[in-house]
Scaffold this motif. Structure first.
Motif, PDB file in Angstrom:
ATOM      1  N   LEU A 138      -3.656  -0.247  -6.035  1.00 17.43           N
ATOM      2  CA  LEU A 138      -3.321  -1.399  -5.492  1.00 17.43           C
ATOM      3  C   LEU A 138      -4.423  -2.682  -5.734  1.00 17.43           C
ATOM      4  CD1 LEU A 138      -1.236  -3.096  -3.410  1.00 17.43           C
ATOM      5  CD2 LEU A 138      -2.788  -1.920  -1.709  1.00 17.43           C
TER       6      LEU A 138
ATOM      7  N   GLU B  13       1.069   4.203  -2.598  1.00 19.98           N
ATOM      8  CA  GLU B  13       0.977   5.685  -2.470  1.00 19.98           C
ATOM      9  C   GLU B  13       1.912   6.444  -2.733  1.00 19.98           C
ATOM     10  OE1 GLU B  13       0.840   5.513   1.775  1.00 19.98           O
ATOM     11  OE2 GLU B  13      -1.563   4.976   1.996  1.00 19.98           O
TER      12      GLU B  13
ATOM     13  N   ASN C 122       0.846  -1.140   0.179  1.00 21.21           N
ATOM     14  CA  ASN C 122      -0.089  -0.062  -0.039  1.00 21.21           C
ATOM     15  C   ASN C 122       0.622   1.141  -0.039  1.00 21.21           C
ATOM     16  OD1 ASN C 122      -2.887   1.252   0.044  1.00 21.21           O
ATOM     17  ND2 ASN C 122      -2.068   1.960   2.079  1.00 21.21           N
TER      18      ASN C 122
END
Length: 67
Positions: free
Chosen positions: A32, A25, A21
């Motif tokens: 994702l 980001e 994750n």
């Protein structure tokens, strides 16, 4: 940098979901995708699901590039 997809197995202990994750980001246009029941070797454990995700991503990206 263009679109990207980060794929992780839901049971991946080498690259846990929280780290995947974070990678997503950090990439400006990333999404994702977690593959349920798979570990670190998604390509061996769930090859059909992986192919589906890649195919859909390619089609969606191609559509986005045309607009």
């Amino acid at each position: 940098m263009g679109p990207a997809m980060v794929i992780v197995g839901s049971h991946d202990h080498l690259t846990p979901l929280r780290l995947a994750n974070r990678v997503a980001e950090l990439l400006p246009q990333a999404q994702l995708q977690a593959v349920d029941g798979s570990g670190h070797q998604v390509m061996q454990e769930a090859p059909r699901r992986l192919a589906e995700l890649i195919d859909r991503f390619a089609v969606d990206t191609r559509r986005g590039a045309g607009s």
